[in-house]
Motif scaffolding. Structure first.
Motif, PDB file in Angstrom:
ATOM      1  N   VAL A 136       0.856  -1.182   0.000  1.00 15.12           N
ATOM      2  CA  VAL A 136       0.000   0.000   0.000  1.00 15.12           C
ATOM      3  C   VAL A 136       0.895   1.237   0.000  1.00 15.12           C
ATOM      4  O   VAL A 136       1.832   1.343   0.810  1.00 15.12           O
ATOM      5  N   ASN A 137       0.587   2.179  -0.875  1.00 15.51           N
ATOM      6  CA  ASN A 137       1.372   3.412  -0.964  1.00 15.51           C
ATOM      7  C   ASN A 137       1.049   4.305   0.219  1.00 15.51           C
ATOM      8  O   ASN A 137      -0.108   4.649   0.459  1.00 15.51           O
ATOM      9  N   GLU A 138       2.093   4.708   0.937  1.00 11.21           N
ATOM     10  CA  GLU A 138       1.925   5.603   2.080  1.00 11.21           C
ATOM     11  C   GLU A 138       2.316   7.036   1.739  1.00 11.21           C
ATOM     12  O   GLU A 138       2.337   7.886   2.619  1.00 11.21           O
ATOM     13  N   GLY A 139       2.616   7.287   0.481  1.00  9.11           N
ATOM     14  CA  GLY A 139       2.965   8.634   0.057  1.00  9.11           C
ATOM     15  C   GLY A 139       4.462   8.820  -0.102  1.00  9.11           C
ATOM     16  O   GLY A 139       5.245   7.893   0.073  1.00  9.11           O
ATOM     17  N   VAL A 140       4.832  10.043  -0.431  1.00  7.03           N
ATOM     18  CA  VAL A 140       6.234  10.368  -0.665  1.00  7.03           C
ATOM     19  C   VAL A 140       7.019  10.213   0.638  1.00  7.03           C
ATOM     20  O   VAL A 140       6.604  10.722   1.683  1.00  7.03           O
ATOM     21  N   SER A 141       8.107   9.473   0.554  1.00  3.28           N
ATOM     22  CA  SER A 141       8.945   9.246   1.736  1.00  3.28           C
ATOM     23  C   SER A 141       9.896  10.420   1.934  1.00  3.28           C
ATOM     24  O   SER A 141      10.039  11.280   1.056  1.00  3.28           O
ATOM     25  N   GLU A 142      10.578  10.421   3.064  1.00  2.14           N
ATOM     26  CA  GLU A 142      11.567  11.458   3.342  1.00  2.14           C
ATOM     27  C   GLU A 142      12.880  11.180   2.631  1.00  2.14           C
ATOM     28  O   GLU A 142      13.803  11.989   2.682  1.00  2.14           O
ATOM     29  N   SER A 143      12.979  10.043   1.973  1.00  2.00           N
ATOM     30  CA  SER A 143      14.222   9.655   1.310  1.00  2.00           C
ATOM     31  C   SER A 143      14.602  10.633   0.203  1.00  2.00           C
ATOM     32  O   SER A 143      13.758  11.086  -0.566  1.00  2.00           O
ATOM     33  N   VAL A 144      15.896  10.908   0.136  1.00  2.00           N
ATOM     34  CA  VAL A 144      16.450  11.696  -0.961  1.00  2.00           C
ATOM     35  C   VAL A 144      17.541  10.878  -1.670  1.00  2.00           C
ATOM     36  O   VAL A 144      18.393  11.417  -2.359  1.00  2.00           O
ATOM     37  N   HIS A 145      17.493   9.571  -1.478  1.00  6.20           N
ATOM     38  CA  HIS A 145      18.478   8.652  -2.049  1.00  6.20           C
ATOM     39  C   HIS A 145      18.611   8.880  -3.556  1.00  6.20           C
ATOM     40  O   HIS A 145      17.619   8.877  -4.281  1.00  6.20           O
ATOM     41  N   GLY A 146      19.829   9.092  -4.020  1.00  3.56           N
ATOM     42  CA  GLY A 146      20.073   9.285  -5.447  1.00  3.56           C
ATOM     43  C   GLY A 146      19.444  10.542  -6.010  1.00  3.56           C
ATOM     44  O   GLY A 146      19.245  10.653  -7.212  1.00  3.56           O
ATOM     45  N   ASN A 147      19.078  11.496  -5.134  1.00  2.00           N
ATOM     46  CA  ASN A 147      18.414  12.738  -5.561  1.00  2.00           C
ATOM     47  C   ASN A 147      17.134  12.470  -6.351  1.00  2.00           C
ATOM     48  O   ASN A 147      16.836  13.155  -7.323  1.00  2.00           O
ATOM     49  N   ALA A 148      16.390  11.445  -5.924  1.00  6.51           N
ATOM     50  CA  ALA A 148      15.134  11.082  -6.584  1.00  6.51           C
ATOM     51  C   ALA A 148      13.978  11.197  -5.586  1.00  6.51           C
ATOM     52  O   ALA A 148      14.190  11.295  -4.382  1.00  6.51           O
ATOM     53  N   VAL A 149      12.753  11.186  -6.113  1.00  8.05           N
ATOM     54  CA  VAL A 149      11.551  11.187  -5.278  1.00  8.05           C
ATOM     55  C   VAL A 149      11.099   9.740  -5.122  1.00  8.05           C
ATOM     56  O   VAL A 149      10.925   9.016  -6.108  1.00  8.05           O
ATOM     57  N   TRP A 150      10.903   9.325  -3.873  1.00  8.57           N
ATOM     58  CA  TRP A 150      10.548   7.941  -3.564  1.00  8.57           C
ATOM     59  C   TRP A 150       9.243   7.891  -2.796  1.00  8.57           C
ATOM     60  O   TRP A 150       8.991   8.724  -1.931  1.00  8.57           O
ATOM     61  N   ASN A 151       8.435   6.897  -3.087  1.00  7.23           N
ATOM     62  CA  ASN A 151       7.196   6.636  -2.358  1.00  7.23           C
ATOM     63  C   ASN A 151       7.439   5.454  -1.428  1.00  7.23           C
ATOM     64  O   ASN A 151       8.035   4.454  -1.835  1.00  7.23           O
ATOM     65  N   GLN A 152       6.984   5.577  -0.198  1.00  6.80           N
ATOM     66  CA  GLN A 152       7.083   4.434   0.712  1.00  6.80           C
ATOM     67  C   GLN A 152       5.854   3.555   0.554  1.00  6.80           C
ATOM     68  O   GLN A 152       4.735   4.055   0.541  1.00  6.80           O
ATOM     69  N   MET A 153       6.088   2.261   0.441  1.00  9.75           N
ATOM     70  CA  MET A 153       5.005   1.292   0.330  1.00  9.75           C
ATOM     71  C   MET A 153       5.189   0.226   1.408  1.00  9.75           C
ATOM     72  O   MET A 153       6.304  -0.150   1.733  1.00  9.75           O
ATOM     73  N   ARG A 154       4.052  -0.234   1.935  1.00  8.96           N
ATOM     74  CA  ARG A 154       4.081  -1.196   3.058  1.00  8.96           C
ATOM     75  C   ARG A 154       3.093  -2.327   2.787  1.00  8.96           C
ATOM     76  O   ARG A 154       1.964  -2.101   2.377  1.00  8.96           O
ATOM     77  N   LEU A 155       3.539  -3.521   3.093  1.00  8.43           N
ATOM     78  CA  LEU A 155       2.658  -4.692   3.118  1.00  8.43           C
ATOM     79  C   LEU A 155       2.619  -5.154   4.572  1.00  8.43           C
ATOM     80  O   LEU A 155       3.648  -5.514   5.134  1.00  8.43           O
ATOM     81  N   THR A 156       1.448  -5.075   5.179  1.00 13.64           N
ATOM     82  CA  THR A 156       1.282  -5.465   6.590  1.00 13.64           C
ATOM     83  C   THR A 156       0.545  -6.786   6.642  1.00 13.64           C
ATOM     84  O   THR A 156      -0.471  -6.967   5.983  1.00 13.64           O
ATOM     85  N   PHE A 157       1.074  -7.709   7.452  1.00 11.14           N
ATOM     86  CA  PHE A 157       0.413  -9.028   7.599  1.00 11.14           C
ATOM     87  C   PHE A 157      -0.735  -8.937   8.583  1.00 11.14           C
ATOM     88  O   PHE A 157      -0.738  -8.127   9.483  1.00 11.14           O
TER      89      PHE A 157
END
Length: 160
Positions: A139-160
């Motif tokens: 599930v997409n949780e939105g834009v993450s705080e990551s700036v890895h590689g100067n790119a925009v990243w979305n955090q996604m989570r699969l919860t059991f």
């Protein structure tokens, strides 16, 4: 196709596949992979076609709920009995893409995390890959705080 976890003997192959799959600003270095393999080689899922590494998924385990940039660089933060399986990379060499290789490894990582009693898995991805990971239950949780590689990243989570 053989699927197995990694050992230090896989270092050269893993680093070569990473370099083929990601731009230099985003790719982990051979040195980073050496540390990752040292701390959590059993959380690398490798797919071989004969003696050729064609795809891999890797990431460590932590009690932290969110994936941070620091995690990519500090393999020693791995906690074998942590709650969350992080996914740092999903790699398939270009000539093997669109054949379901990465999907099989993602399914194996999900099954292993579930069998190990984790809360779930967390990854970050670019916008174009959100629908791909959603197919596996992330599930997409939105834009993450990551700036890895100067790119925009979305955090996604699969919860059991």
């Amino acid at each position: 196709m053989l699927i197995r976890t990694a050992t230090m003997k896989d270092l050269e192959a893993v680093a070569a596949v990473e370099a083929e799959c990601f731009p230099p600003a985003e790719a982990a270095t051979k040195e980073a992979f050496a540390k990752r393999l040292e701390y959590y080689g059993n959380h690398f899922w490798l797919m071989y076609d004969g003696d050729k590494l064609i795809s891999f998924v890797d990431g460590f385990v932590t009690d932290e709920a969110d994936l941070t940039d620091e995690m990519y660089e500090k393999a020693e933060l791995h906690k074998e009995h942590g709650a969350w399986q992080m996914i740092f990379g999903v790699n398939t060499v270009p000539s093997y893409r669109k054949r379901g290789c990465a999907g099989e490894l993602i399914k194996r990582a999900i099954a292993d995390a579930k069998a190990q009693g984790r809360k779930g898995l967390v990854l970050t991805c670019k916008d174009r890959l959100i629908p791909y990971y959603a197919k596996f239950g992330f599930v997409n949780e939105g834009v993450s705080e990551s700036v890895h590689g100067n790119a925009v990243w979305n955090q996604m989570r699969l919860t059991f």
